[in-house]
Design an enzyme around this catalytic site. Sequence first.
Site, PDB file in Angstrom:
ATOM      1  N   ILE A 192       0.866  -1.170   0.000  1.00  0.00           N
ATOM      2  CA  ILE A 192       0.000   0.000   0.000  1.00  0.00           C
ATOM      3  C   ILE A 192       0.907   1.225   0.000  1.00  0.00           C
ATOM      4  O   ILE A 192       1.931   1.256   0.690  1.00  0.00           O
ATOM      5  CB  ILE A 192      -0.925   0.011   1.236  1.00  0.00           C
ATOM      6  CG1 ILE A 192      -1.801  -1.243   1.266  1.00  0.00           C
ATOM      7  CG2 ILE A 192      -1.791   1.268   1.260  1.00  0.00           C
ATOM      8  CD1 ILE A 192      -2.638  -1.385   2.526  1.00  0.00           C
ATOM      9  N   CYS A 193       0.539   2.241  -0.779  1.00  0.00           N
ATOM     10  CA  CYS A 193       1.389   3.438  -0.864  1.00  0.00           C
ATOM     11  C   CYS A 193       1.665   4.024   0.510  1.00  0.00           C
ATOM     12  O   CYS A 193       2.764   4.516   0.778  1.00  0.00           O
ATOM     13  CB  CYS A 193       0.726   4.483  -1.756  1.00  0.00           C
ATOM     14  SG  CYS A 193       0.532   3.974  -3.472  1.00  0.00           S
ATOM     15  N   THR A 194       0.660   4.004   1.380  1.00  0.00           N
ATOM     16  CA  THR A 194       0.805   4.596   2.710  1.00  0.00           C
ATOM     17  C   THR A 194       1.024   3.537   3.792  1.00  0.00           C
ATOM     18  O   THR A 194       0.658   3.732   4.950  1.00  0.00           O
ATOM     19  CB  THR A 194      -0.426   5.455   3.050  1.00  0.00           C
ATOM     20  OG1 THR A 194      -1.612   4.669   2.871  1.00  0.00           O
ATOM     21  CG2 THR A 194      -0.494   6.687   2.163  1.00  0.00           C
ATOM     22  N   SER A 195       1.630   2.413   3.429  1.00  0.00           N
ATOM     23  CA  SER A 195       2.011   1.423   4.437  1.00  0.00           C
ATOM     24  C   SER A 195       3.036   2.015   5.401  1.00  0.00           C
ATOM     25  O   SER A 195       3.802   2.921   5.054  1.00  0.00           O
ATOM     26  CB  SER A 195       2.641   0.191   3.767  1.00  0.00           C
ATOM     27  OG  SER A 195       1.696  -0.562   3.067  1.00  0.00           O
TER      28      SER A 195
ATOM     29  N   LEU B 225       5.009  11.467   1.799  1.00  0.00           N
ATOM     30  CA  LEU B 225       3.645  11.013   1.529  1.00  0.00           C
ATOM     31  C   LEU B 225       2.773  11.103   2.779  1.00  0.00           C
ATOM     32  O   LEU B 225       1.786  11.831   2.817  1.00  0.00           O
ATOM     33  CB  LEU B 225       3.657   9.588   0.981  1.00  0.00           C
ATOM     34  CG  LEU B 225       2.353   9.087   0.362  1.00  0.00           C
ATOM     35  CD1 LEU B 225       1.903   9.982  -0.787  1.00  0.00           C
ATOM     36  CD2 LEU B 225       2.507   7.639  -0.119  1.00  0.00           C
TER      37      LEU B 225
END
Length: 481
Positions: free
Chosen positions: A286-289, A406
């Site tokens: 996930i991009c925001t892991s 991010l």
Amino acid sequence: MTVETTTEAPTIEESEIDESGIDPAPSRLTILDPRTGALVGTLDVQDPAAVGDAVARAREAFPAWRRTPAAERGAMLHAAADALEVRADEVARIQSSETGKAVDDAHGGIAAAVGTLRQYAELGPVHRGRSLQGGIDAVDLAVHRPRGVVAVLTPWNDPVAITAGLVGAALATGNTVVHKPSERCPHTGALVNEILAACFPLDVLIPLVGDGSTGSALVAHPEVDVVAHVGSSVTGRAIHLAAAAHDAHVIRENGGNDALIVDAGVDPEWAAAQAAIGAFANAGQICTSVERIFVHRAVAEPFVAALVREAEALTVPGVLGPLVDERLRQGVHHHVEAAVAAGARALTGGTVPDGPGTFYPATVLADCTPDMAVMAEETFGPVAPVMVVDDVEEALVRAADDRYGLAATILTASMETAHRAIAELDVGTIKVNAVFGGAPGGSAQPRRASGAGFGYGPELLDEMTTTTVVHLGLPRTAVTS
């Protein structure tokens, strides 16, 4: 899942754009199920000539589409949401077979996509300009206009929801779209494009199937006005440079190296559960892991022990899904091996399992240092690297020392500390006491290597449009006797 082509493979992350140039030779994508290694299917890669034809058709369709009333465009987006909802089972199954995401999780992404299409169906007609304070004898307005042809490049880890966001916002504002899904889930992308495109006039939404060469040709095409990309930071930089050559507007959400700060005074069991969700959900893809964890020394021992238990609970077959392909698994394992060689300890996981598929175990690394790749770069796998800090001041400094921008999370019982994190962490999204979540319609503005421009929410409509300032004065008529 493994992607194979008969031409030379792209040499950069995600393979959405090939920096080495465009290879005109035909090739095919061969997609394997990441759980079993079984063949999902093959698709032909579209060459630069096909890309040029798609852009030309989208350009030709643009004048009529921009003149279509916004309410009518919104009605078509509602119809697209209905059509996607009806075929959700079919889309979820093919997405699961290509990416390894659990069918239930895939359904969650599709439901989000349906909601996003409906959101833009409603937001598009009420996308307001502004009036400006001028003289009494004139009217001054700032009016939004569609930009033209939007090239959309989407990733494999949440392909349906991200497609709905970028395509939905572009179409709602009167742009036409050429969409190239990731080469790691081309069947999913082709099916979603088929469902959506049928709800709009011909050539308003045009799909492409391809690899890095296809992405290169699309991004570099001089008739593309906007490039919207979600994917890796390396790819995003290459896209930005290519698009700048013909002055295209770029919107990109790229990689992250998101920090999790665990403050003294929080329940370590709860904090470990939050960390596990952040690091291991969707196998860390996930991009925001959560990519790096800074835990206060006062709670470090019980927190790490609880995090190990959380990770070991995921060893039950079927609980943790596979990584998308062998290429990613080798990259994740390389980060882990390098960290261990530099002094980190793998408290659980950290080995490549035997058997078919591309599984990688949930891994907890202790004694990590900032110079390790597992802390300095986006690993994009189920790895939780932990560094113990003496106080929250050190944690904030460590978390801020990063080339990405991010998101970040802080778990704290102190409102003062929460406010400090909000003030000091220069990232697009800051989450306090929850690693995931957020209100519908939320947006974010990534920083530095993580991208540029607003993604999703009402602000994405602004990104998809230009603003024309109009000064409307009174005419002076001829004087007659």
